[in-house]
Design a protein around this motif. Structure first.
Motif, PDB file in Angstrom:
ATOM      1  N   ARG A 252       1.410  15.896  -3.253  1.00  0.00           N
ATOM      2  CA  ARG A 252       0.524  16.720  -4.107  1.00  0.00           C
ATOM      3  C   ARG A 252       1.057  18.144  -4.236  1.00  0.00           C
ATOM      4  NH1 ARG A 252      -4.906  16.996  -5.863  1.00  0.00           N
ATOM      5  NH2 ARG A 252      -5.993  18.967  -5.499  1.00  0.00           N
ATOM      6  N   SER A 253       1.614  18.664  -3.136  1.00  0.00           N
ATOM      7  CA  SER A 253       2.125  20.040  -3.174  1.00  0.00           C
ATOM      8  C   SER A 253       3.364  20.151  -4.059  1.00  0.00           C
ATOM      9  CB  SER A 253       2.434  20.543  -1.757  1.00  0.00           C
ATOM     10  OG  SER A 253       3.664  20.013  -1.285  1.00  0.00           O
ATOM     11  N   GLU A 254       3.980  19.006  -4.354  1.00  0.00           N
ATOM     12  CA  GLU A 254       5.156  19.000  -5.230  1.00  0.00           C
ATOM     13  C   GLU A 254       4.801  18.421  -6.598  1.00  0.00           C
ATOM     14  OE1 GLU A 254       8.599  19.420  -4.197  1.00  0.00           O
ATOM     15  OE2 GLU A 254       8.280  19.872  -2.082  1.00  0.00           O
ATOM     16  N   ASN A 255       3.500  18.289  -6.867  1.00  0.00           N
ATOM     17  CA  ASN A 255       3.035  17.697  -8.122  1.00  0.00           C
ATOM     18  C   ASN A 255       3.553  16.289  -8.351  1.00  0.00           C
ATOM     19  OD1 ASN A 255       1.200  19.420  -9.444  1.00  0.00           O
ATOM     20  ND2 ASN A 255       2.879  20.901  -9.703  1.00  0.00           N
ATOM     21  N   LEU A 256       3.671  15.522  -7.277  1.00  0.00           N
ATOM     22  CA  LEU A 256       4.125  14.141  -7.404  1.00  0.00           C
ATOM     23  C   LEU A 256       2.998  13.208  -6.970  1.00  0.00           C
ATOM     24  CD1 LEU A 256       7.631  14.485  -5.702  1.00  0.00           C
ATOM     25  CD2 LEU A 256       7.196  14.039  -8.134  1.00  0.00           C
ATOM     26  N   PRO A 257       2.904  12.026  -7.614  1.00  0.00           N
ATOM     27  CA  PRO A 257       1.931  11.046  -7.120  1.00  0.00           C
ATOM     28  C   PRO A 257       2.452  10.402  -5.832  1.00  0.00           C
ATOM     29  CG  PRO A 257       3.131  10.158  -9.005  1.00  0.00           C
ATOM     30  CD  PRO A 257       3.633  11.562  -8.800  1.00  0.00           C
ATOM     31  N   LYS A 258       1.529   9.948  -4.998  1.00  0.00           N
ATOM     32  CA  LYS A 258       1.930   9.336  -3.720  1.00  0.00           C
ATOM     33  C   LYS A 258       2.889   8.156  -3.943  1.00  0.00           C
ATOM     34  CE  LYS A 258      -0.390   7.074   0.195  1.00  0.00           C
ATOM     35  NZ  LYS A 258      -1.715   6.488   0.552  1.00  0.00           N
TER      36      LYS A 258
ATOM     37  N   THR B  85     -16.862  14.902 -11.004  1.00  0.00           N
ATOM     38  CA  THR B  85     -16.813  13.719 -10.154  1.00  0.00           C
ATOM     39  C   THR B  85     -15.450  13.040 -10.228  1.00  0.00           C
ATOM     40  OG1 THR B  85     -17.652  12.212 -11.847  1.00  0.00           O
ATOM     41  CG2 THR B  85     -19.288  13.307 -10.442  1.00  0.00           C
ATOM     42  N   THR B  86     -15.209  12.169  -9.264  1.00  0.00           N
ATOM     43  CA  THR B  86     -13.934  11.476  -9.165  1.00  0.00           C
ATOM     44  C   THR B  86     -14.167  10.085  -8.593  1.00  0.00           C
ATOM     45  OG1 THR B  86     -11.787  11.466  -8.019  1.00  0.00           O
ATOM     46  CG2 THR B  86     -13.600  12.515  -6.864  1.00  0.00           C
ATOM     47  N   LEU B  87     -13.198   9.197  -8.805  1.00  0.00           N
ATOM     48  CA  LEU B  87     -13.253   7.881  -8.160  1.00  0.00           C
ATOM     49  C   LEU B  87     -12.615   7.935  -6.776  1.00  0.00           C
ATOM     50  CD1 LEU B  87     -12.416   5.525 -11.152  1.00  0.00           C
ATOM     51  CD2 LEU B  87     -14.507   5.474  -9.781  1.00  0.00           C
ATOM     52  N   GLY B  88     -12.032   9.094  -6.446  1.00  0.00           N
ATOM     53  CA  GLY B  88     -11.450   9.241  -5.123  1.00  0.00           C
ATOM     54  C   GLY B  88     -10.400   8.174  -4.833  1.00  0.00           C
ATOM     55  N   ALA B  89     -10.321   7.761  -3.574  1.00  0.00           N
ATOM     56  CA  ALA B  89      -9.265   6.844  -3.138  1.00  0.00           C
ATOM     57  C   ALA B  89      -9.388   5.448  -3.748  1.00  0.00           C
ATOM     58  CB  ALA B  89      -9.258   6.748  -1.611  1.00  0.00           C
ATOM     59  N   TYR B  90     -10.571   5.101  -4.294  1.00  0.00           N
ATOM     60  CA  TYR B  90     -10.697   3.795  -4.949  1.00  0.00           C
ATOM     61  C   TYR B  90      -9.646   3.640  -6.047  1.00  0.00           C
ATOM     62  CZ  TYR B  90     -15.447   3.117  -3.005  1.00  0.00           C
ATOM     63  OH  TYR B  90     -16.526   2.940  -2.185  1.00  0.00           O
ATOM     64  N   HIS B  91      -9.315   4.780  -6.653  1.00  0.00           N
ATOM     65  CA  HIS B  91      -8.421   4.827  -7.809  1.00  0.00           C
ATOM     66  C   HIS B  91      -7.063   5.320  -7.305  1.00  0.00           C
ATOM     67  CE1 HIS B  91      -7.410   5.205 -11.980  1.00  0.00           C
ATOM     68  NE2 HIS B  91      -7.320   6.512 -11.958  1.00  0.00           N
ATOM     69  N   ARG B  92      -6.079   4.441  -7.351  1.00  0.00           N
ATOM     70  CA  ARG B  92      -4.786   4.724  -6.721  1.00  0.00           C
ATOM     71  C   ARG B  92      -4.155   6.073  -7.127  1.00  0.00           C
ATOM     72  NH1 ARG B  92      -2.166   2.629  -2.134  1.00  0.00           N
ATOM     73  NH2 ARG B  92      -0.134   3.597  -2.261  1.00  0.00           N
ATOM     74  N   PRO B  93      -4.158   6.415  -8.431  1.00  0.00           N
ATOM     75  CA  PRO B  93      -3.512   7.700  -8.798  1.00  0.00           C
ATOM     76  C   PRO B  93      -4.122   8.924  -8.105  1.00  0.00           C
ATOM     77  CG  PRO B  93      -3.823   6.360 -10.754  1.00  0.00           C
ATOM     78  CD  PRO B  93      -4.551   5.651  -9.634  1.00  0.00           C
TER      79      PRO B  93
END
Lengths: 299, 332
Positions: free
Chosen positions: A179-185, B322-330
């Motif tokens: 996140r700190s590098e603007n990248l998705p996990k 609001t957000t879906l949080g961790a349910y939503h992979r992205p």
């Protein structure tokens, strides 16, 4: 009191890991914990590599323990944790409930890490019946709670205290380094490799506060129990844990070794400061905020 | 899917029941539960009324005793368990293994649920609590994707409850020490995160506001920004060259968009967070969740969240988003 080397919490280059444990064979640590405890994507070392390192350390006289992942989410992570628990070479440090279940149902003795919530004697006794041989005091508990727990500790269970290192404070599904590098996990590009001691997070007035280490969050300050060793010994603590950093870890072990032997150490505070880039803390041991730095009695 | 709603006092409990909660969860007025806030929770007297109000209307009452006692405090946790059991609650929501061991031994017929504070994220972990304490439900931490929740449900020996709406913990619950690192008080031991006793609001020379927790600057708000409560994981910090919400923005979890998915993977109960919130919040959120769950159960194929529901939940969310949080992979 014995000294242990906790698992490496950061993502290091493969060669750096081998070098680190080569140095550890000659260190005063009696116990060494091995394995990935933070992120299952960190796979520069294969399970066989860890076993190889473990055997070398064992030959050098070290007591070797394999540590499991702390936050298990994916099915592949469950399988990996199970695989570690089924190894027949080394004792295992369970870092979550699933590892405890795998080990206890197989009748295997085990250790619990600092993120397993043992806050009272009843939990300790229960886990002892399930095969617990050693436990690490949750880092937020202080000397008072430790004293109460030691008083009612079941026989055959050793107590280990997190004695030096950045504190493990939280785990998440989210990767904060990515996140700190603007990248998705899922496309993190293994940026943790760029931060061998994690990535510093500061407040908006520029004070170092936390360290981002992938999905784990640590304290920026280095927790240290050197000033409380006499009390820890008095309370019957068996093992002091040193958490690896990319530099100076062997010096930390030497320092603790000297202090536990009662040797006079010159410039103790200066040497400690040099090993703690964002300063030291020990508040948790003294029932304070973890980031606080109490002035303890001399060691 | 059962709807499980929060109540921090009797008016909230009535609001939950009257607006369609199947079950309501509460806590006692001390640190034996994870919403230990001043002016909140139930005394023995109000607790009796709560049990009567819910059960006489065919709803269930759960009691959360979900913090971790140290040895000298253990008798109080036992007393909380006994008090709840004596008054005939429908289930206890517990986190600590020692407390669970006590409850299972002393009250073998009482339903035990593993609290989200128990921090268990796998079917194997659930088996540990099922085999030793006979738990009959688990509440999963807010760290799993929908696919991962589905996997846990497939292998879990007991039904699974997940969070549907409310303030979002971004760290795995039960193992988050961020608040105690800054204040000495943690959700685990004290029952509160980012406690108000350690919060400071300070005016700054630019006419803005600094918000602090344990003296640590959590955020700075300009003159025209609305200053938010300094929950540690929802502050703005500096990392490298950037100042941003490094952990998470002020936002709430909202699963209205994925209710049919949660239903199809076999989620047994949907939990609403917010025992610390007002009776109006409880009434509003319970009513929306009731409508949404009913619509989803009636016709999951054609279900879609209504704008009015989303607006209503948005209006009581942190930072109004609001957000879906961790349910939503992205999100991860």
């Amino acid at each position: 009191m014995k000294l242990s080397l906790g698992p490496i919490t950061y993502f290091w280059e493969r060669d750096a890991v081998f070098d680190f444990y080569r140095a550890a064979t000659a260190s005063p640590a009696e116990i060494v914990y091995l394995g990935e405890v933070v992120c299952s994507k960190r796979r520069l070392l294969k399970p066989e590599d860890w076993l190889t390192i473990g055997r070398e350390l064992q030959q050098a006289g070290k007591d070797v323990v394999l540590s499991t992942l702390t936050l298990v989410e994916a099915a592949s992570e469950s399988s990996a944790a199970r695989h570690v628990c089924e190894n027949t070479d080394f004792m295992v440090e369970a870092n979550d409930a699933s590892a405890i279940q795998y080990l206890s149902s197989a009748g295997m003795p085990f250790v619990t890490g600092p993120s397993v919530n043992i806050y009272n004697h009843r939990t300790l006794s229960l886990l002892s019946r399930l095969g617990l041989k050693r436990w690490v005091l949750p880092v937020e508990l202080g000397l008072e709670a430790l004293a109460e727990l030691q008083e009612r500790r079941p026989s055959g269970v050793e107590t280990e205290v997190f004695a030096f290192g950045r504190l493990p404070l939280a785990w998440s599904a989210r990767c904060y380094t990515a996140r700190s590098e603007n990248l998705p996990k899922d496309d993190c590009r293994f940026r943790c490799l760029d931060y061998p001691d994690g990535r510093l997070l500061s407040t908006r007035e520029g004070k170092d506060f936390l360290v981002l280490n992938g999905t784990q969050t640590q304290s920026a300050r280095t927790h240290q129990a050197l000033g409380d060793l006499a009390r820890l010994r008095q309370l019957g603590v068996d093992v002091l844990r040193i958490s690896p950093q990319s530099t100076g870890t062997m010096d930390v072990l030497e320092l603790f070794d000297a202090v536990r032997r009662g040797e006079a150490v010159n410039d103790l505070n200066e040497r400690l400061a040099a090993l703690a880039p964002a300063g030291v803390c020990n508040g948790y041991l003294h029932q304070q905020a973890g980031m606080d730095n109490e002035h303890p009695n001399a060691a | 899917m059962e709807l499980v709603c929060p109540a921090g006092n009797l008016p909230s409990l009535k609001a939950a029941v009257d607006n369609g909660a199947d079950s309501v969860y509460v806590g006692f007025k001390d640190d034996t539960n994870a919403r230990h806030f001043a002016g909140l929770n139930f005394t023995e007297r109000t607790f009796k009324k709560a049990v009567d109000y819910a059960q006489s209307r065919g709803r269930k009452l759960f009691v959360a005793v979900n913090t971790y006692p140290r040895p000298s405090a253990f008798p109080r946790w036992k007393a909380a368990v006994d008090q709840a059991a004596d008054l005939g609650v429908d289930a206890l929501i517990l986190a600590d293994m020692g407390v669970m061991d006590y409850a299972a031994e002393r009250w073998p017929d009482l339903r035990l649920h593993l609290s989200v504070q128990g921090s268990v994220t796998t079917a194997a972990g659930i088996r540990l609590y099922h085999e030793h304490f006979g738990i009959r439900r688990v509440v999963l931490p807010r760290v799993l994707s929908v696919k991962q929740v589905a996997r846990v449900i497939e292998d879990s020996p007991v039904p699974v409850e997940t969070f549907g709406f409310g303030s979002l913990c971004v760290m795995v619950e039960g193992r988050c020490l961020l608040s105690s690192y800054a204040t000495g008080r943690s959700p685990n031991t004290y029952g509160a995160c980012s406690p108000a006793s350690h919060v400071r609001w300070e005016e700054t020379p630019d006419g803005g506001t600094d918000t602090r927790l344990g003296g640590v600057l959590i955020d700075h708000f300009g003159k025209d920004e609305k200053a938010g409560y300094p929950t540690l994981c929802k502050g703005r910090f500096e990392v490298g060259e950037h100042t941003y919400y490094a952990l998470e923005e002020p936002t709430s979890l909202n699963t209205l968009a994925i209710l049919p998915e949660l239903q199809s993977i076999g989620v047994s109960a949907i939990k609403v967070e917010g025992r610390q919130r007002s009776p109006a919040y409880v009434a509003q959120v319970t009513a929306v969740m009731r409508s949404a769950i009913d619509a989803c159960l009636r016709d999951p194929e054609n279900y879609s969240p209504q704008d009015a529901w989303m607006r209503s939940l948005g209006s009581v969310s942190e930072g109004a988003q609001t957000t879906l949080g961790a349910y939503h992979r992205p999100w991860q």
